[in-house]
Scaffold this motif. Structure first.
Motif, PDB file in Angstrom:
ATOM      1  N   LYS A  94       0.695  -1.371  -0.078  1.00  0.00           N
ATOM      2  CA  LYS A  94       0.008  -0.138  -0.042  1.00  0.00           C
ATOM      3  C   LYS A  94       0.822   1.169  -0.117  1.00  0.00           C
ATOM      4  O   LYS A  94       0.202   2.248  -0.600  1.00  0.00           O
ATOM      5  CB  LYS A  94      -0.795  -0.140   1.088  1.00  0.00           C
ATOM      6  CG  LYS A  94      -2.022  -1.032   1.160  1.00  0.00           C
ATOM      7  CD  LYS A  94      -2.794  -1.210   2.325  1.00  0.00           C
ATOM      8  CE  LYS A  94      -4.151  -2.380   2.405  1.00  0.00           C
ATOM      9  NZ  LYS A  94      -4.910  -2.098   3.513  1.00  0.00           N
ATOM     10  N   ILE A  95       2.048   1.281   0.731  1.00  0.00           N
ATOM     11  CA  ILE A  95       2.930   2.526   0.722  1.00  0.00           C
ATOM     12  C   ILE A  95       3.764   2.433  -0.563  1.00  0.00           C
ATOM     13  O   ILE A  95       3.676   3.820  -1.124  1.00  0.00           O
ATOM     14  CB  ILE A  95       3.910   2.223   1.885  1.00  0.00           C
ATOM     15  CG1 ILE A  95       3.400   2.324   3.354  1.00  0.00           C
ATOM     16  CG2 ILE A  95       5.093   3.036   1.664  1.00  0.00           C
ATOM     17  CD1 ILE A  95       4.364   2.005   4.368  1.00  0.00           C
ATOM     18  N   ILE A  96       3.955   1.457  -1.341  1.00  0.00           N
ATOM     19  CA  ILE A  96       4.383   1.526  -2.755  1.00  0.00           C
ATOM     20  C   ILE A  96       3.263   1.979  -3.515  1.00  0.00           C
ATOM     21  O   ILE A  96       3.935   3.172  -4.331  1.00  0.00           O
ATOM     22  CB  ILE A  96       4.899   0.298  -3.232  1.00  0.00           C
ATOM     23  CG1 ILE A  96       6.105  -0.414  -2.460  1.00  0.00           C
ATOM     24  CG2 ILE A  96       4.984   0.389  -4.620  1.00  0.00           C
ATOM     25  CD1 ILE A  96       6.398  -1.798  -2.772  1.00  0.00           C
ATOM     26  N   LEU A  97       2.150   1.631  -3.509  1.00  0.00           N
ATOM     27  CA  LEU A  97       1.101   2.279  -4.499  1.00  0.00           C
ATOM     28  C   LEU A  97       0.729   3.508  -4.316  1.00  0.00           C
ATOM     29  O   LEU A  97       0.574   4.437  -5.274  1.00  0.00           O
ATOM     30  CB  LEU A  97      -0.087   1.144  -4.292  1.00  0.00           C
ATOM     31  CG  LEU A  97       0.044  -0.075  -4.886  1.00  0.00           C
ATOM     32  CD1 LEU A  97      -1.183  -1.097  -4.637  1.00  0.00           C
ATOM     33  CD2 LEU A  97       0.521  -0.233  -6.394  1.00  0.00           C
ATOM     34  N   VAL A 335       8.584  -0.588 -11.787  1.00  0.00           N
ATOM     35  CA  VAL A 335       8.770  -1.686 -10.949  1.00  0.00           C
ATOM     36  C   VAL A 335       9.819  -1.682  -9.946  1.00  0.00           C
ATOM     37  O   VAL A 335      10.006  -1.694  -8.846  1.00  0.00           O
ATOM     38  CB  VAL A 335       8.201  -2.977 -11.328  1.00  0.00           C
ATOM     39  CG1 VAL A 335       8.204  -4.089 -10.117  1.00  0.00           C
ATOM     40  CG2 VAL A 335       6.813  -3.070 -11.831  1.00  0.00           C
ATOM     41  N   LEU A 336      11.028  -1.892 -10.842  1.00  0.00           N
ATOM     42  CA  LEU A 336      12.453  -2.085 -10.269  1.00  0.00           C
ATOM     43  C   LEU A 336      12.679  -0.906  -9.539  1.00  0.00           C
ATOM     44  O   LEU A 336      13.252  -0.931  -8.566  1.00  0.00           O
ATOM     45  CB  LEU A 336      13.491  -2.387 -11.338  1.00  0.00           C
ATOM     46  CG  LEU A 336      13.105  -3.547 -11.976  1.00  0.00           C
ATOM     47  CD1 LEU A 336      14.263  -3.627 -13.141  1.00  0.00           C
ATOM     48  CD2 LEU A 336      13.489  -4.818 -11.139  1.00  0.00           C
ATOM     49  N   LEU A 337      12.397   0.596 -10.121  1.00  0.00           N
ATOM     50  CA  LEU A 337      12.846   1.619  -9.294  1.00  0.00           C
ATOM     51  C   LEU A 337      12.159   1.709  -7.885  1.00  0.00           C
ATOM     52  O   LEU A 337      12.530   2.108  -7.007  1.00  0.00           O
ATOM     53  CB  LEU A 337      12.466   2.873 -10.296  1.00  0.00           C
ATOM     54  CG  LEU A 337      13.187   3.971  -9.732  1.00  0.00           C
ATOM     55  CD1 LEU A 337      14.604   4.254  -9.477  1.00  0.00           C
ATOM     56  CD2 LEU A 337      12.571   5.165 -10.780  1.00  0.00           C
ATOM     57  N   SER A 338      10.798   1.457  -7.910  1.00  0.00           N
ATOM     58  CA  SER A 338      10.195   1.305  -6.621  1.00  0.00           C
ATOM     59  C   SER A 338      10.401   0.486  -5.736  1.00  0.00           C
ATOM     60  O   SER A 338      10.424   0.702  -4.525  1.00  0.00           O
ATOM     61  CB  SER A 338       8.585   1.072  -7.213  1.00  0.00           C
ATOM     62  OG  SER A 338       7.944   1.816  -7.973  1.00  0.00           O
ATOM     63  N   MET A 339      11.081  -0.675  -6.070  1.00  0.00           N
ATOM     64  CA  MET A 339      11.443  -1.634  -5.256  1.00  0.00           C
ATOM     65  C   MET A 339      12.829  -1.150  -4.720  1.00  0.00           C
ATOM     66  O   MET A 339      12.987  -1.270  -3.399  1.00  0.00           O
ATOM     67  CB  MET A 339      11.993  -3.074  -5.882  1.00  0.00           C
ATOM     68  CG  MET A 339      10.438  -3.832  -6.113  1.00  0.00           C
ATOM     69  SD  MET A 339       9.600  -3.984  -4.803  1.00  0.00           S
ATOM     70  CE  MET A 339      10.505  -4.779  -3.689  1.00  0.00           C
ATOM     71  N   VAL A 340      13.703  -0.485  -5.500  1.00  0.00           N
ATOM     72  CA  VAL A 340      14.856   0.319  -5.019  1.00  0.00           C
ATOM     73  C   VAL A 340      14.662   1.059  -4.099  1.00  0.00           C
ATOM     74  O   VAL A 340      15.513   1.386  -2.833  1.00  0.00           O
ATOM     75  CB  VAL A 340      15.665   0.399  -6.214  1.00  0.00           C
ATOM     76  CG1 VAL A 340      16.999   1.460  -5.678  1.00  0.00           C
ATOM     77  CG2 VAL A 340      16.397  -0.486  -7.062  1.00  0.00           C
ATOM     78  N   PHE A 341      13.614   1.972  -4.329  1.00  0.00           N
ATOM     79  CA  PHE A 341      13.261   3.066  -3.464  1.00  0.00           C
ATOM     80  C   PHE A 341      12.780   2.752  -1.863  1.00  0.00           C
ATOM     81  O   PHE A 341      13.449   3.033  -0.898  1.00  0.00           O
ATOM     82  CB  PHE A 341      12.428   4.033  -3.990  1.00  0.00           C
ATOM     83  CG  PHE A 341      12.744   5.185  -5.007  1.00  0.00           C
ATOM     84  CD1 PHE A 341      13.957   5.461  -4.750  1.00  0.00           C
ATOM     85  CD2 PHE A 341      12.030   5.325  -5.989  1.00  0.00           C
ATOM     86  CE1 PHE A 341      14.642   6.231  -5.909  1.00  0.00           C
ATOM     87  CE2 PHE A 341      12.355   6.409  -6.867  1.00  0.00           C
ATOM     88  CZ  PHE A 341      13.844   6.812  -6.855  1.00  0.00           C
ATOM     89  N   LEU A 342      12.154   1.636  -2.186  1.00  0.00           N
ATOM     90  CA  LEU A 342      11.426   0.957  -0.884  1.00  0.00           C
ATOM     91  C   LEU A 342      12.568   0.310  -0.008  1.00  0.00           C
ATOM     92  O   LEU A 342      12.656   0.386   1.023  1.00  0.00           O
ATOM     93  CB  LEU A 342      10.339  -0.139  -1.310  1.00  0.00           C
ATOM     94  CG  LEU A 342       9.983  -0.877   0.033  1.00  0.00           C
ATOM     95  CD1 LEU A 342       9.194   0.089   0.991  1.00  0.00           C
ATOM     96  CD2 LEU A 342       8.981  -1.957  -0.399  1.00  0.00           C
ATOM     97  N   ILE A 343      13.487  -0.525  -0.615  1.00  0.00           N
ATOM     98  CA  ILE A 343      14.505  -1.300  -0.120  1.00  0.00           C
ATOM     99  C   ILE A 343      15.793  -0.283   0.451  1.00  0.00           C
ATOM    100  O   ILE A 343      15.996  -0.377   1.848  1.00  0.00           O
ATOM    101  CB  ILE A 343      15.325  -2.118  -1.083  1.00  0.00           C
ATOM    102  CG1 ILE A 343      14.394  -3.300  -1.347  1.00  0.00           C
ATOM    103  CG2 ILE A 343      16.636  -2.593  -0.251  1.00  0.00           C
ATOM    104  CD1 ILE A 343      15.162  -4.392  -2.564  1.00  0.00           C
TER     105      ILE A 343
END
Length: 394
Positions: A94-97, A335-343
């Motif tokens: 939810k935070i990602i979206l 998608v990859l950029l969102s995962m990098v930001f979250l990590i």
């Protein structure tokens, strides 16, 4: 000497003064490492326990001392960060979206628009150089170039504004979520959204101080580079000195960036903001600077690779990549950029707890939980007294 008293499955600690300070703080980050053992044991115990939610089991399994966090290395920090994300995947999704995905979209959209507009400006300027001055064609092209430059800088201003807003909101949401996980509080996405705007103000002050420091750092770097170029012009050792200065400059830039990231976490969880948060972060990072810089560089490298992928295959395009392929690669980049930001946000919060453990500063979980409550309205940050920063000597 720190004494421990075992009472059933709980562990209480006494300070040097002999005052009971309640259950010794344990970190949720470690729970996932012993979950398989607990699950195996539960499979042979009561059937009612076998069907409990994994997050409940993890919170029950928080039986490790905070002091153990200091032994986490590069891979340990990355592993724990990944496990946190997958264990609480629902709220992080939810935070990602809601926050991180828009942040990633703004980042990639800025890359695409800036490149395309830059190419148009360069093309029109080349055409203008080949056009006779004073003609109507020259005046029209000149007007177009002026309009394109205005558009370019408006895009830049809008980009930095929205990037700042969503990056600070994302930082506040992720740090608050992990702190709630650490204190074993029931965390909901609605509660995260309610506290984020209040924490955002503190993060903004820290950002402004970080921006000022970076601005002064770059001014100093420019002065040093210009002075070196003047003093060592046409000197054989000049190039070697220039290379050394570039390396020193990059190391300093990474150092300031790491301190800034940790200061963002400090601004959310402690009673420090702005310059005070930077000073506190600088003290915490001592002893863990090498690992922190390594994590930062790896994440930055991933960011650069995603940017290159997006530029070459989506913005510029390739002859063997059609429209469908460009759309697919664009979605993959997002998608990859969102995962990098979250990590990256999760990792910087984990590093905060690792640094606290390294300096033997225990955080009382009950006090931290009280300050994370937002039912009464205003967000109240931790103070040094409330979190009971205790220098533990073993």
């Amino acid at each position: 000497m720190k004494r421990k008293k075992v009472m059933g499955n709980s562990l209480e600690t006494k300070s040097k003064s002999g005052t009971m300070i309640g259950p010794s703080p344990r970190h949720a980050l470690y729970a996932s490492t012993i979950l398989p053992t607990i699950s195996l044991a539960l499979s042979f115990s009561s059937p009612n326990l076998q069907h409990q939610h994994p997050q409940t089991l993890i919170r029950r399994a928080m039986d490790r001392e905070q002091e153990e966090l200091q032994f986490l290395g590069f891979f340990g920090i990355c592993k724990e960060s990944t496990k946190i994300i997958f264990t609480w995947s629902k709220i992080f999704t939810k935070i990602i979206l809601s926050l991180i995905l828009p942040l990633s979209f703004i980042f990639l959209a800025h890359i695409g628009l800036s490149l395309l507009l830059s190419f148009k400006i360069i093309h029109n300027e080349d055409t203008l150089d080949q056009t006779q001055q004073g003609t109507s064609t020259y005046n029209n092209i000149s007007a177009i170039i002026s309009s394109e430059w205005i558009t370019y800088w408006l895009i830049k201003m809008a980009y930095f504004t929205f990037l700042l807003i969503f990056s600070l909101l994302s930082t506040a949401a992720v740090v608050y979520t992990i702190a709630s996980i650490y204190t074993a509080k029931d965390i909901t996405f609605k509660k995260v959204l309610s506290v984020v705007p209040k924490v955002w103000k503190r993060l903004m002050i820290t950002f402004l101080w970080s921006f000022v420091i970076l601005f002064l750092y770059h001014i100093l770097a420019v002065i040093v580079f210009i002075t070196t170029a003047i003093l060592f012009y046409n000197v054989k050792v000049g190039m070697a000195i220039f290379v050394v200065l570039i390396i020193v400059y990059l190391v300093g830039l990474v150092y300031i960036s790491v301190i800034w990231q940790l200061a963002s976490v400090v601004s959310v969880l402690e009673d420090f903001k702005g310059c005070q948060a930077m000073v506190k972060s600088k003290g915490l990072i001592k002893g863990k600077m090498g690992i922190s810089m390594a994590v930062f560089l790896v994440l930055y490298l991933c960011l650069v690779l995603i940017q290159i992928l997006f530029e070459r295959f989506v913005v510029l395009g390739r002859p063997n990549v059609g429209v469908a392929g460009r759309i697919g690669i664009g979605i993959l980049s997002l998608v990859l950029l969102s995962m990098v930001f979250l990590i990256g946000l999760v990792v910087q919060t984990v590093i905060y707890f690792v640094c606290k453990s390294y300096h033997h500063e225990n955080i009382d979980k009950s006090s931290l939980a009280d300050h994370l409550e937002v039912y009464l309205g205003e967000y109240v940050p931790l103070t040094a007294k409330d979190i009971q920063l205790e220098q533990v000597y073993v």
